[in-house]
Design an enzyme around this catalytic site. Structure first.
Site, short mmCIF file in Angstrom:
data_model
loop_
_atom_site.label_atom_id
_atom_site.label_comp_id
_atom_site.label_asym_id
_atom_site.label_seq_id
_atom_site.Cartn_x
_atom_site.Cartn_y
_atom_site.Cartn_z
N LYS A 1 -6.01 -9.26 -1.33
CA LYS A 1 -6.87 -8.96 -1.81
C LYS A 1 -7.23 -10.18 -3.04
CE LYS A 1 -5.83 -4.60 -4.52
NZ LYS A 1 -5.47 -4.04 -5.30
N GLU B 1 -1.43 4.80 -7.96
CA GLU B 1 -1.25 5.70 -7.19
C GLU B 1 -0.16 6.08 -7.92
OE1 GLU B 1 -3.13 4.70 -4.90
OE2 GLU B 1 -2.33 6.36 -3.38
N LYS C 1 0.97 -0.80 -0.37
CA LYS C 1 -0.57 -0.06 -0.12
C LYS C 1 0.63 1.21 0.10
CE LYS C 1 -4.48 1.84 2.04
NZ LYS C 1 -3.80 3.02 2.12
S1 IVH Z 1 -6.71 -1.11 -4.25
C1 IVH Z 1 -12.05 -0.05 -3.76
N1 IVH Z 1 -4.45 -1.30 -3.87
O1 IVH Z 1 -5.33 3.42 -1.29
C2 IVH Z 1 -10.15 0.59 -3.54
N2 IVH Z 1 -5.31 0.75 -3.09
O2 IVH Z 1 -7.01 3.44 1.69
C3 IVH Z 1 -9.43 -0.32 -4.66
N3 IVH Z 1 -3.72 2.76 -2.60
O3 IVH Z 1 -8.07 4.92 -2.18
C4 IVH Z 1 -8.25 0.09 -3.78
N4 IVH Z 1 -1.91 0.92 -2.34
O4 IVH Z 1 -5.70 4.83 -3.58
C5 IVH Z 1 -5.40 -0.46 -4.24
N5 IVH Z 1 -2.47 -1.60 -3.62
C6 IVH Z 1 -3.21 -1.15 -3.71
C7 IVH Z 1 -2.97 0.72 -2.81
C8 IVH Z 1 -4.54 1.41 -2.84
C9 IVH Z 1 -2.08 2.32 -2.51
C10 IVH Z 1 -4.44 3.61 -2.12
C11 IVH Z 1 -5.93 3.83 -3.34
C12 IVH Z 1 -6.89 3.54 -1.88
C13 IVH Z 1 -6.58 4.05 -0.58
C14 IVH Z 1 -7.92 3.67 0.14
#
Ligand code: IVH
Length: 673
Positions: A293, A177, A120
């Site tokens: 996921k 991102e 993340k």
């Molecule tokens: S999946 C439905 N994967 O974190 C949401 N998000 O706190 C799908 N983010 O809005 C997002 N790394 O902007 C996903 N490997 C990752 C991520 C990630 C950073 C951000 C993204 C999201 C936020 C949520």
């Protein structure tokens, strides 16, 4: 400039240069494996620029020279996301991650899931729309529903292809991102400091600030990077797993993080999270956690979403960063709901890239548990964007002159009595319903643009209305007369009348805005809209039990309980009666257009082939019907797609009408022309 067609060999050279530059951008920014020196790359780019200058008719929008083509813009245009950009639910330790997995497993029944794990990255979310392989638009997340068009800026990021490689789908909206590596961030800050320019507190702020520059030239000079982690709209391609989607992105030349991993079991996924946590300090960029996921898209669909996040994913947040400092004082702050929160005033200290001078102590039980006193040296922690908190007292550094922190006996805002509502509750509250600290915020929220939209009801006015005891709740607003207002400072006749008119004009705003304006815990604009549409009137909503609320797709148990508790409160009943007596509208008009499905409630189970479940549900709602996530006596139709789940049996048991996908489509086709 020559207007005649360029010779064919020039056209060919231009095409070849573009291909080479795209290839080197990809090697450098996506794969991190450059094949040529910077000087060689610059030479190619300059040659292309020269040829395009001679033959401007050959310039195309996706030429590598056009990355910094945009002109400075005054404002970013709003972009409505075709599919909402949601957030992720967080888990702060192993137990919470496991609890998520168990909830998911329960939702999936027999079906076994595999998983993916990705870092993340602490950056800025960005949605890129490609049409037939060309970058059409880049939009920020915004509030999740509407973002800002930052295409000109995004095009300057070399990791973002202007054109996809290979067989690109008809339409593809990838989300990812924008971030900066730690090294790039530090180099940028060092240079900015030397030049007396703006420096940033951390890479995240630097990315956000750079992406929202009015002038794309400035963005182009910032070392921004990008990686893809999810998608919005896909047309003309089908993926069956998240991993397949990520792989496809790689073949399109879109960057995917190297640390992403496919895991066959939950245990393997958890191990990879731990591995990323260990590697955290060695990674080139700042990460604040790992995202797990569910890999199979059909299983993702089965789990669905809450109103703010997918149930098929969880962000495991790594433990926060710490710092040591001294407590200089303690204050009590009063929230909108009267809760009194102790706040430690700290000797300013740098932590995780920002300077911290106060930290929350949560509540007075926590003060007692920590044993924290004014004068103590303490360890504070800061995680992501949350308010810093005190986690530990360094007792060895005590000198004996520390002062205890006690709950205030009187509210710092109204001097009213402070109590614990129930003995076993941790929060001290000011129960004075007309406490100005609460009331100011409550009334401002009630009159805000998204709520009852009362123009002219600003803070200065509200403070005076409360101080002069002209209002003690929102309903009192509707009794104000111009003559009451004339007595206020800075209130001439005209202004007084304008405000009275603005208040009167807010009466017919309708249930959704009213609900939002009441400031019920957890009820934001979207949920207020949903409740208003579903229940239609305040009276019906007030009677609803938590179970009925929870049967709405977007509403989870916490929200349902908060809404039910709000309406149970005797103070609420009185306020609502007074608002109604003041002529405030308590119902919501049905959506415009024909509503052939009014009064019918649809529940979906199994996978649909021709559309996603979200699309099908939106269609039902557009035609005036309702959708729910579980079958009950209120359900009129169950739509069974491929491999339907337990809802199918429940529908049979209850004798609810069952439609297959084809029958559902026929039914919809009758109404949609
Ligand atoms: S999946 C439905 N994967 O974190 C949401 N998000 O706190 C799908 N983010 O809005 C997002 N790394 O902007 C996903 N490997 C990752 C991520 C990630 C950073 C951000 C993204 C999201 C936020 C949520």
């Amino acid at each position: 400039m020559p207007k005649t067609a360029a010779p064919e060999h020039v056209q060919r050279e231009i095409e070849r240069l573009r291909e080479q530059i795209r290839h080197h951008d990809y090697r450098y920014y996506v794969l991190d494996q450059p094949e040529v020196s910077d000087a060689e790359y610059d030479q190619l780019l300059r040659r292309l620029q020269a040829l395009e200058a001679q033959h401007p008719q050959l310039v195309t929008p996706d030429s590598p020279t056009q990355r910094v083509g945009g002109v400075p813009d005054e404002a970013f245009q709003p972009v409505r996301h075709a599919v909402a950009m949601l957030s992720l639910d967080n888990a702060f330790d192993e137990a919470e991650v496991r609890a998520w997995q168990q909830r998911a497993a329960k939702g999936l029944g027999q079906a076994g899931a595999t998983y993916t794990v990705e870092p993340k990255v602490d950056g800025v979310g960005l949605a890129l729309t490609y049409e037939r392989g060309r970058l059409l638009r880049a939009a920020t997340r915004g509030d999740g529903t509407t973002g800002e068009d930052v295409t000109a800026n995004a095009k300057t990021i070399r990791a973002i292809p202007l054109r996809l490689q290979g067989e690109a789908p008809r339409r593809l909206e990838v989300r990812g991102e924008v971030y900066m590596t730690t090294a790039d961030f530090e180099a940028h800050n060092a240079r900015a400091a030397r030049e007396g320019a703006e420096t940033f507190a951390n890479p995240r702020n630097a990315s956000a600030g750079s992406l929202r520059q009015k002038n794309p030239q400035v963005t182009a000079a910032r070392p921004l990077r990008f990686f893809v982690h999810s998608y919005g709209v896909v047309e003309g391609a089908r993926f069956s797993t998240h991993w397949e989607f990520l792989d496809a992105c790689r073949t399109f030349g879109l960057p995917v993080t190297e640390q992403a991993k496919r895991c066959d079991s939950f245990e393997a996924a958890w191990q990879h999270c731990r591995r990323l946590e260990e590697q955290r300090e060695r990674l080139a960029f700042e990460v604040d956690g790992a995202v797990i996921k569910v890999n199979e898209l059909s299983l993702q669909q089965r789990l669905g979403f809450t109103h703010k996040a997918p149930r098929w994913a969880i962000a495991y947040k790594f433990p926060a960063q710490h710092a040591t400092t001294q407590v200089l004082g303690a204050e009590a702050s009063v929230g909108r709901t009267g809760t009194i929160t102790p706040v430690a005033k700290l000797k300013p200290v740098a932590c995780a890239g920002v300077t911290i001078s106060s930290a929350t102590l949560h509540n007075y039980d926590e003060v007692a548990r920590l044993g924290v006193r004014v004068g103590d040296w303490v360890v504070i922690k800061r995680a992501g964007d949350v308010i810093p908190q005190v986690v530990k007292v360094l007792e060895s550094r005590r000198h004996g002159k520390e002062r205890r922190i006690a709950p205030p006996s009187r509210c710092p805002a109204c001097r009213g009595e402070v109590t614990k509502e129930k003995e076993d509750e941790v929060a001290y509250r000011c129960l004075n319903p007309s406490c100005p600290a609460q009331l100011i915020r409550t009334i401002l929220h009630f009159g805000s643009r998204e709520a009852m939209d009362i123009e002219g009801l600003g803070e200065a006015v509200v403070v005076q209305l409360i101080e002069r005891r002209l209002i003690k709740d929102a309903a009192d607003l509707y009794r104000l007369a111009a003559k009451d207002l004339r007595a206020l400072e800075l209130f001439a006749e005209k202004k007084a009348q304008n405000l009275v008119d603005a208040i009167a004009a807010s009466r017919p705003r309708g249930l959704a805005r009213l609900l939002y304006g009441l400031g019920i815990r957890h009820v934001g604009e979207k949920i207020a809209q949903l409740l208003a549409e579903h229940f239609g009137s305040m009276a019906r909503l007030a009677r609803a039990k938590a179970e009925e609320l929870e049967s709405l797709q977007e509403i989870g148990p916490v929200l349902a309980a908060a809404v039910a508790a709000y309406f149970r409160h005797p103070g609420t009943r009185k306020l609502l009666e007074r608002l109604e007596a003041a002529g405030v509208k308590m119902t919501e008009e049905a959506a415009r257009g024909p509503r052939p499905l009014a009064g019918q409630t649809f529940v979906f189970t199994g996978e649909l082939l021709a559309m996603t479940r979200a699309q099908a549900e939106a269609l039902v709602r557009r035609l005036g019907g309702k959708t729910a996530s579980s079958v009950s006596r209120l359900t009129t139709h169950v739509v069974a797609g491929q491999a339907p789940g337990s809802k199918f049996n429940k529908a049979k048991q209850l004798g609810v009408k069952i439609l297959d996908e084809a029958a559902f489509r026929r039914m919809m086709d009758q109404h949609v022309r």
